[in-house]
Design a protein around this motif. Structure first.
Motif, short mmCIF file in Angstrom:
data_model
loop_
_atom_site.label_atom_id
_atom_site.label_comp_id
_atom_site.label_asym_id
_atom_site.label_seq_id
_atom_site.Cartn_x
_atom_site.Cartn_y
_atom_site.Cartn_z
N PHE A 1 -4.69 -0.99 8.47
CA PHE A 1 -4.80 -1.02 7.13
C PHE A 1 -3.71 -0.71 6.29
O PHE A 1 -3.34 -1.20 5.19
CB PHE A 1 -6.07 -0.16 6.65
N GLU A 2 -2.96 0.36 6.91
CA GLU A 2 -1.76 0.74 5.94
C GLU A 2 -0.58 -0.23 5.85
O GLU A 2 0.13 -0.25 4.96
CB GLU A 2 -0.96 2.08 6.59
N GLU B 1 -2.18 4.43 -5.55
CA GLU B 1 -3.38 4.32 -4.96
C GLU B 1 -4.37 5.18 -5.92
O GLU B 1 -4.01 6.09 -6.61
CB GLU B 1 -3.45 4.54 -3.64
N MET C 1 -11.26 2.62 5.52
CA MET C 1 -10.40 1.24 5.66
C MET C 1 -9.80 1.18 7.13
O MET C 1 -9.95 0.30 7.73
CB MET C 1 -8.91 1.81 5.06
N PHE D 1 0.84 -1.23 -0.04
CA PHE D 1 -0.02 0.10 -0.02
C PHE D 1 0.84 1.41 0.01
O PHE D 1 1.84 1.38 0.73
CB PHE D 1 -0.86 -0.10 1.13
N THR E 1 -9.63 6.83 3.89
CA THR E 1 -9.07 6.54 4.96
C THR E 1 -9.83 6.11 6.20
O THR E 1 -9.68 4.96 7.04
CB THR E 1 -8.09 7.64 5.51
N LYS F 1 -6.94 -1.50 -2.04
CA LYS F 1 -7.84 -0.79 -0.93
C LYS F 1 -8.99 -0.40 -1.63
O LYS F 1 -10.09 -0.30 -1.05
CB LYS F 1 -7.19 0.54 -0.57
N TRP F 2 -8.83 -0.01 -3.12
CA TRP F 2 -10.19 0.25 -3.77
C TRP F 2 -9.93 0.19 -5.39
O TRP F 2 -8.88 -0.07 -5.74
CB TRP F 2 -10.32 1.71 -3.35
#
Length: 181
Positions: A139-140, A165, A132, A115, A129, A146-147
């Protein structure tokens, strides 16, 4: 394993070895047609038109894992993208990017680049953020996608150089592409 060892499926289901793209700079993107980031198709097509002759290929992998924002068949998705955004870069069969059913391509990509963080200047970053962090406070540290519209950039030898991202400015992506071309 190497990027070129991986096989994906064309829209018609036939296998495509990624070694077909050896010698090209690749931008690999998981996409969706009903997402707030869907307008990025315009910018991606502009990049493709500008740099295709110099060796850029954009590989589009629709994915319905994020709030089911890529509904419909691959034919319907392709028609939507062609009619609404004039896309001409290669689009492949729908796949999963996370979880038990994730495609080996995305397993490989995530193993190469984790990520990268949301761009704090982007209007959607705070909400992403928050979403998540609710699901996973750490999550980081998780390399999962993520998406929609996460992008991976590979050089002409198939080495994964960068991960962007969905909130990354396409100008930043373009700068990296120009370096590799």
């Amino acid at each position: 394993m190497h990027l070129y060892d991986i096989s994906v499926r064309a829209m018609d289901g036939t296998p495509v070895q990624l070694s077909t793209y050896a010698g090209k700079v690749l931008l690999i993107v998981n996409t969706a047609t009903k997402c707030g980031f869907t307008p990025q198709y315009d910018e991606l097509e502009a990049l493709y038109k500008t740099y295709r002759e110099l060796g850029l290929e954009i590989l589009d992998f629709p994915c319905n894992q994020f709030k089911e924002q890529a509904p419909g068949s691959i034919e319907e998705i392709n028609q939507f993208c062609t009619l609404n955004f004039g896309t001409t870069f290669p689009r492949f069969a729908k796949l999963e990017v996370n979880g038990e059913g994730e495609h080996p391509l995305f397993t490989f990509l995530k193993s190469q680049k984790g990520f990268a963080g949301f761009d704090p200047k982007h209007e959607k970053s705070a909400r992403l953020t928050e979403r998540m962090r609710e699901a996973d406070p750490n999550f980081e540290a998780d390399p999962s996608i993520k998406w929609n519209f996460t992008k991976f950039l590979a050089d002409r030898k198939g080495t994964i150089i960068a991960r962007f991202e969905p909130t990354a400015a396409l100008g930043d992506v373009e700068r990296q592409i120009k370096i590799l071309l």
